[in-house]
Design a protein around this motif. Structure first.
Motif, mmCIF file in Angstrom:
data_model
loop_
_atom_site.group_PDB
_atom_site.id
_atom_site.type_symbol
_atom_site.label_atom_id
_atom_site.label_comp_id
_atom_site.label_asym_id
_atom_site.label_seq_id
_atom_site.Cartn_x
_atom_site.Cartn_y
_atom_site.Cartn_z
ATOM 1 N N ARG A 286 0.831 -1.196 0.000
ATOM 2 C CA ARG A 286 0.000 0.000 0.000
ATOM 3 C C ARG A 286 0.872 1.256 0.000
ATOM 4 N NH1 ARG A 286 -4.478 -0.517 4.604
ATOM 5 N NH2 ARG A 286 -5.121 1.414 3.571
ATOM 6 N N SER A 287 0.417 2.276 -0.734
ATOM 7 C CA SER A 287 1.144 3.541 -0.775
ATOM 8 C C SER A 287 0.736 4.411 0.408
ATOM 9 C CB SER A 287 0.839 4.285 -2.080
ATOM 10 O OG SER A 287 -0.521 4.706 -2.093
ATOM 11 N N ILE A 288 1.531 5.432 0.648
ATOM 12 C CA ILE A 288 1.215 6.362 1.726
ATOM 13 C C ILE A 288 -0.106 7.069 1.451
ATOM 14 C CG2 ILE A 288 1.978 8.474 2.881
ATOM 15 C CD1 ILE A 288 4.858 7.595 2.325
ATOM 16 N N VAL A 289 -0.348 7.406 0.196
ATOM 17 C CA VAL A 289 -1.599 8.090 -0.171
ATOM 18 C C VAL A 289 -2.813 7.237 0.186
ATOM 19 C CG1 VAL A 289 -2.937 8.966 -2.126
ATOM 20 C CG2 VAL A 289 -0.483 9.420 -2.008
ATOM 21 N N GLU A 290 -2.675 5.933 0.019
ATOM 22 C CA GLU A 290 -3.780 5.025 0.335
ATOM 23 C C GLU A 290 -3.866 4.719 1.824
ATOM 24 O OE1 GLU A 290 -5.988 3.658 -1.744
ATOM 25 O OE2 GLU A 290 -5.187 4.329 -3.675
ATOM 26 N N PHE A 291 -2.728 4.740 2.485
ATOM 27 C CA PHE A 291 -2.680 4.317 3.881
ATOM 28 C C PHE A 291 -3.146 5.408 4.837
ATOM 29 C CE2 PHE A 291 -1.245 2.819 7.880
ATOM 30 C CZ PHE A 291 -0.980 1.471 7.785
ATOM 31 N N THR A 292 -2.623 6.628 4.660
ATOM 32 C CA THR A 292 -2.993 7.728 5.567
ATOM 33 C C THR A 292 -3.358 9.011 4.829
ATOM 34 O OG1 THR A 292 -0.668 8.430 5.737
ATOM 35 C CG2 THR A 292 -1.473 6.887 7.408
ATOM 36 N N GLY A 293 -3.096 9.063 3.517
ATOM 37 C CA GLY A 293 -3.206 10.311 2.779
ATOM 38 C C GLY A 293 -4.550 10.603 2.161
ATOM 39 N N PRO A 294 -4.572 11.417 1.110
ATOM 40 C CA PRO A 294 -5.827 11.904 0.536
ATOM 41 C C PRO A 294 -6.731 10.827 -0.047
ATOM 42 C CG PRO A 294 -3.943 12.549 -0.815
ATOM 43 C CD PRO A 294 -3.390 12.026 0.463
ATOM 44 N N ALA A 295 -6.183 9.695 -0.474
ATOM 45 C CA ALA A 295 -7.049 8.622 -0.982
ATOM 46 C C ALA A 295 -7.920 8.067 0.145
ATOM 47 C CB ALA A 295 -6.202 7.511 -1.596
ATOM 48 N N LEU A 296 -7.295 7.750 1.270
ATOM 49 C CA LEU A 296 -8.068 7.265 2.421
ATOM 50 C C LEU A 296 -9.019 8.342 2.928
ATOM 51 C CD1 LEU A 296 -8.578 5.089 4.598
ATOM 52 C CD2 LEU A 296 -6.774 6.165 5.947
ATOM 53 N N TRP A 297 -8.557 9.585 2.987
ATOM 54 C CA TRP A 297 -9.399 10.700 3.422
ATOM 55 C C TRP A 297 -10.636 10.826 2.535
ATOM 56 C CZ3 TRP A 297 -10.820 13.633 7.156
ATOM 57 C CH2 TRP A 297 -11.276 14.947 6.981
ATOM 58 N N THR A 298 -10.430 10.751 1.226
ATOM 59 C CA THR A 298 -11.540 10.848 0.276
ATOM 60 C C THR A 298 -12.516 9.685 0.449
ATOM 61 O OG1 THR A 298 -10.150 12.025 -1.324
ATOM 62 C CG2 THR A 298 -12.135 10.947 -2.177
ATOM 63 N N ASP A 299 -11.988 8.467 0.564
ATOM 64 C CA ASP A 299 -12.857 7.291 0.736
ATOM 65 C C ASP A 299 -13.671 7.384 2.021
ATOM 66 O OD1 ASP A 299 -11.805 6.327 -1.602
ATOM 67 O OD2 ASP A 299 -10.495 4.833 -0.660
ATOM 68 N N THR A 300 -13.043 7.864 3.084
ATOM 69 C CA THR A 300 -13.733 7.963 4.371
ATOM 70 C C THR A 300 -14.880 8.968 4.292
ATOM 71 O OG1 THR A 300 -11.662 7.450 5.519
ATOM 72 C CG2 THR A 300 -13.429 8.398 6.834
ATOM 73 N N ILE A 301 -14.670 10.069 3.583
ATOM 74 C CA ILE A 301 -15.724 11.074 3.434
ATOM 75 C C ILE A 301 -16.889 10.531 2.624
ATOM 76 C CG2 ILE A 301 -16.268 13.311 2.393
ATOM 77 C CD1 ILE A 301 -13.360 14.128 3.136
ATOM 78 N N PHE A 302 -16.594 9.877 1.524
ATOM 79 C CA PHE A 302 -17.672 9.306 0.716
ATOM 80 C C PHE A 302 -18.440 8.225 1.493
ATOM 81 C CE2 PHE A 302 -15.661 11.069 -3.207
ATOM 82 C CZ PHE A 302 -16.799 11.674 -3.735
#
Length: 382
Positions: A286-302
């Motif tokens: 897993r990349s940092i973007v997916e682990f703690t960054g904007p990808a995870l942030w975006t998924d959590t909001i949706f």
């Protein structure tokens, strides 16, 4: 013959004898009185040595300051609340208990930033001084804190003392940028306010971000769009078709989005730590973007916006299409989403306008100096 001299001597002798007899009697009485007082004090200190009184009331004092159980009662009759009931709650339930969410409450007047040094330190860096100062200048009534990496650990230990697994997860993260990501969610969950990266410049005060006709009591989270790439190769540049930025976030403490992302990162981090795969170049692929960054942030909001636990759903899911092409703020539930111009002005793509636009609130310089080069996100210039 009793002369005057003999009479005087006899009188003196008699008076002396009377005085001595009286003095001896008084001494005996005084000694008895002292013995009686001593006996009384001893009785107060050691009541068990005193004989029971004839009134039928026990002379002994109780051995504990509360009445004994009723005759024939047992511990089953007493209300029991074992401590194990608290620790068996899920992590999300513990976080909800510790940091309750009040949507109708006010946004706390805090500005949070993190960096290696505080502005008072000579090593802070001249590059960041104007940007850091802009937040204080436009928010004179706010508490503005630049938290160093070392201070962050102690602050989180204090705030999350009752949920130690969160602190364990924070300390276990192997890369500084992951800790920086996690810290913003943690500080906003616990204290609320504004988190913004050290390389951001405030263009307008937060009081101007949301139209005045929108009651502040109706929302608890303000976010902006980082990317809205309307191009076929968007996956080469961004992880999501609509991606929410997390370099600037405003929130009320306890917001469910923050609670969910803190719980997700904590659980995943500790699981990977236990497996021995929580390493900089491992992390289960897993990349940092997916682990703690904007990808995870975006998924959590949706996920939050589509959760019937929080909202009455009309059958239509909230997707990227809800936010693409936005030019004004949009409120969905208790979340306000700002258009790309608000937090990403001047990127010259995806419909973002210039920093002098009325909807431009925060300028991000995309420094990312604490990140490895491969993780620094820069705007796409065609």
């Amino acid at each position: 013959m009793l002369t005057f001299r003999k009479a005087a001597v006899l009188a003196v002798f008699v008076l002396t004898a009377i005085y001595l007899i009286h003095s001896s009697h008084s001494s005996s009485s005084s000694s008895l009185s002292r013995d009686s007082v001593a006996e009384s004090l001893t009785a107060d200190i050691e009541p068990t040595k005193q004989q029971p009184k004839t009134t039928g009331v026990p002379s002994e004092k109780p051995s504990r300051p509360y009445p004994p159980p009723r005759q024939g009662s047992s511990t089953k009759d007493l209300a029991q609340h074992p401590l194990t009931e608290v620790v068996t709650k899920s992590l999300r339930e513990q976080l909800q208990y510790q940091f309750p969410y009040d949507r109708a409450g006010k946004f706390p007047a805090y500005i949070w930033q993190t960096w290696k040094y505080t502005p008072a330190n000579g090593d802070f860096g001249e590059t960041f001084r104007p940007a850091e100062a802009s937040w204080s200048e436009l928010h004179p009534g706010f508490v503005h804190e630049v938290v160093t990496d070392d201070a962050a650990v102690y602050l989180l230990k204090h705030l999350y003392a009752s949920v130690p697994e969160v602190v364990e997860a924070y300390q276990a993260l192997p890369i500084p940028v992951m800790k920086a990501d996690f810290f913003r969610y943690l500080i906003l969950l616990a204290r609320g306010g504004i988190y913004t990266d050290i390389d951001t410049t405030a263009i307008r005060s937060t009081t101007d971000w949301i139209p005045a006709e929108v009651p502040r009591s109706t929302f608890g989270l303000v976010i902006g769009i980082e990317a809205d790439p309307d191009r076929e190769d968007w996956r080469d540049w961004y992880s999501r078709r609509i991606q929410f930025c997390q370099w600037t976030i405003q929130a009320k403490p306890g917001h469910p989005v923050l609670r969910n992302i803190v719980a997700s990162i904590t659980e995943e981090t500790l699981k990977m730590k236990k497996k021995g795969i929580l390493k900089e170049k491992k992390m289960g692929g897993r990349s940092i973007v997916e682990f703690t960054g904007p990808a995870l942030w975006t998924d959590t909001i949706f996920s939050y916006l589509n959760d019937p636990t929080y909202f009455k759903m009309d059958g239509n899911n909230i997707t990227w299409q809800t936010f693409t092409g936005m030019e004004a703020a949009k409120k969905v539930g208790d979340v306000v989403v700002l258009p790309i111009t608000s937090f990403s002005p001047g990127v010259q793509q995806m419909g973002a306008k210039e920093p002098d636009d009325p909807m431009a609130f925060v300028k991000h310089d995309f420094e990312g100096t604490w990140k490895p080069e491969s993780e620094r996100v820069k705007p796409i210039i065609e």
